[in-house]
Design an enzyme around this catalytic site. Sequence first.
Site, PDB file in Angstrom:
ATOM      1  N   ASN A   7      11.050  -2.972  11.933  1.00  0.00           N
ATOM      2  CA  ASN A   7      10.474  -3.300  10.628  1.00  0.00           C
ATOM      3  C   ASN A   7      11.659  -3.454   9.669  1.00  0.00           C
ATOM      4  O   ASN A   7      12.225  -2.465   9.207  1.00  0.00           O
ATOM      5  CB  ASN A   7       9.549  -2.149  10.199  1.00  0.00           C
ATOM      6  CG  ASN A   7       8.916  -2.395   8.838  1.00  0.00           C
ATOM      7  OD1 ASN A   7       9.206  -3.392   8.174  1.00  0.00           O
ATOM      8  ND2 ASN A   7       8.076  -1.479   8.421  1.00  0.00           N
ATOM      9  N   ARG A  94       7.470  -6.376  12.699  1.00  0.00           N
ATOM     10  CA  ARG A  94       6.466  -6.410  11.633  1.00  0.00           C
ATOM     11  C   ARG A  94       6.839  -7.551  10.686  1.00  0.00           C
ATOM     12  O   ARG A  94       7.965  -7.620  10.201  1.00  0.00           O
ATOM     13  CB  ARG A  94       6.479  -5.093  10.871  1.00  0.00           C
ATOM     14  CG  ARG A  94       5.545  -5.134   9.708  1.00  0.00           C
ATOM     15  CD  ARG A  94       5.687  -3.929   8.836  1.00  0.00           C
ATOM     16  NE  ARG A  94       4.740  -4.017   7.744  1.00  0.00           N
ATOM     17  CZ  ARG A  94       4.926  -3.447   6.570  1.00  0.00           C
ATOM     18  NH1 ARG A  94       6.016  -2.755   6.329  1.00  0.00           N
ATOM     19  NH2 ARG A  94       4.028  -3.560   5.628  1.00  0.00           N
ATOM     20  N   HIS A 183      -1.214  -4.226   4.889  1.00  0.00           N
ATOM     21  CA  HIS A 183      -1.411  -2.990   5.658  1.00  0.00           C
ATOM     22  C   HIS A 183      -2.365  -3.236   6.838  1.00  0.00           C
ATOM     23  O   HIS A 183      -3.022  -2.314   7.315  1.00  0.00           O
ATOM     24  CB  HIS A 183      -2.051  -1.865   4.815  1.00  0.00           C
ATOM     25  CG  HIS A 183      -1.176  -1.301   3.745  1.00  0.00           C
ATOM     26  ND1 HIS A 183      -1.673  -0.914   2.515  1.00  0.00           N
ATOM     27  CD2 HIS A 183       0.148  -1.026   3.718  1.00  0.00           C
ATOM     28  CE1 HIS A 183      -0.689  -0.438   1.773  1.00  0.00           C
ATOM     29  NE2 HIS A 183       0.433  -0.494   2.474  1.00  0.00           N
ATOM     30  N   ARG A 244       2.754   0.376  -8.764  1.00  0.00           N
ATOM     31  CA  ARG A 244       2.108  -0.939  -8.963  1.00  0.00           C
ATOM     32  C   ARG A 244       0.795  -0.784  -9.717  1.00  0.00           C
ATOM     33  O   ARG A 244       0.068   0.181  -9.493  1.00  0.00           O
ATOM     34  CB  ARG A 244       1.824  -1.598  -7.608  1.00  0.00           C
ATOM     35  CG  ARG A 244       3.058  -2.029  -6.878  1.00  0.00           C
ATOM     36  CD  ARG A 244       2.718  -2.569  -5.503  1.00  0.00           C
ATOM     37  NE  ARG A 244       3.457  -1.847  -4.485  1.00  0.00           N
ATOM     38  CZ  ARG A 244       3.232  -1.941  -3.185  1.00  0.00           C
ATOM     39  NH1 ARG A 244       2.289  -2.734  -2.730  1.00  0.00           N
ATOM     40  NH2 ARG A 244       3.949  -1.249  -2.321  1.00  0.00           N
ATOM     41  N   GLU A 387       1.462   2.660  12.475  1.00  0.00           N
ATOM     42  CA  GLU A 387       1.523   1.202  12.566  1.00  0.00           C
ATOM     43  C   GLU A 387       2.419   0.756  13.711  1.00  0.00           C
ATOM     44  O   GLU A 387       2.153  -0.240  14.375  1.00  0.00           O
ATOM     45  CB  GLU A 387       2.054   0.645  11.238  1.00  0.00           C
ATOM     46  CG  GLU A 387       1.011   0.692  10.143  1.00  0.00           C
ATOM     47  CD  GLU A 387       1.591   0.912   8.765  1.00  0.00           C
ATOM     48  OE1 GLU A 387       2.107   2.025   8.504  1.00  0.00           O
ATOM     49  OE2 GLU A 387       1.527  -0.015   7.948  1.00  0.00           O
TER      50      GLU A 387
END
Length: 400
Positions: A7, A94, A183, A244, A387
């Site tokens: 990743n 990823r 996600h 965010r 993940e």
Amino acid sequence: MKILVINAGSSSLKYRLFDMDDASVMTGGVLERIGEASAVWTHTIFIQGNKKKLVRKQEIKNHKIGLYLVAGQIVDPETGVIDDIAQIDAIGHRVVQGGEAFGSAILIDHAVKQAIRDNNPLAPLHNPPNLIGIEVAEELFPGIPNIAIFDTEFHQTMPPKAFLYALPHEYYTQFKIRRYGFHGTSHKYISRQAAKLLGKNIDDVNLITIHLGNGCSICAVEKGKCKDTSMGMTPLAGIMMGTRTGDIDPAIIGYLLKHTHMSIKELDTVLNKKSGLKGICGLNDMRDIHEAAEKGNRKAALAVDMFCYQVKKYIGAYAAVLGNLDAVIFTAGIGENDDIVRAKACENLSFLGIKIDPEKNRLKQSRPFAIHARDSRVQVWVIPANEELQIAKEVMQIVR
Ligand code: ADP
């Protein structure tokens, strides 16, 4: 079969090597602050249930040097876990934004790389470093197949009524403006885990999956497939997050541009880095926020309240979208560890059949655990995110 999962972020590189014969992690780690004077490299070796952690600080000029160091560590005669890099069967990458081009994991070739590049404008901070990770792996490990797994893929099953914005339709056809969702690998992984825990087939479960980490997203999963999700064209949308905004009235953007001296770039920084929990109380780590709230910091208490309220609104909305709900699943840093957030987000939802058992909810476990009350019609579970394992599983399906 040995699968390496990579990743690559703009200044970081996370990796994990799996032995998929028993789905165990052999080694993994993260390189942070690549390109800065002192990068931090944390490498963990897993041997028969034990962990050994190595932490180093050294200059790592770029991702290529970083991955080269990782490769050396993996085959190191003393601390390595395999003898030869050629023992790695495939590498899973990823990739954040696959647009509409990818509905599943794919073997990377020239055309796939071009398609990832074509999606750069939709994910300018993520796709370019993801691609660097792919190109560096191709160069350093020739002959080992590289597979791309997209964060957006799981959400490609959303119907147009969920993924379109009410903008002139040609903005979708011309500029690809739509909800993509992110996600995806996490939502997919916990959906499948949940189906197993519920003793059901994945095609038979309706779930609300709630990923609460630094980034947060919620997903309505109908019969194992994504029907709607909170993040949008970018990962800025949905519920408020660490830094965010989540959803805000779009007119605020024009208003701020008109009434302040901020440039679009500055405003973008505000929306992505200075808002969310941090915007409300100055802190973005949920642990620090609870601590501050306990000491009487009102803004911190308000930030927690707002956060839980927004999660609750999505639970209500997605319960309505699904009609029939089997389980609510919490995952990621906050979702897995924060019983206060879970309790507040599910408070007074017994009219939807959701009822948490306060004692079960307070438990701390590193494996999946149920937190619903005995008389809760809907099950509520905490499932640790993984993940990387989901990526390795998808790679297996391609290279097997
Ligand atoms: P990322 O999205 O970067 O992968 P994580 O899933 O690791 O992030 O989640 C990070 C968030 O999890 C941070 O807000 C952190 O405060 C929160 N977190 C981690 N541990 C706990 C805990 N024990 N209690 C509450 N929040 C926690």
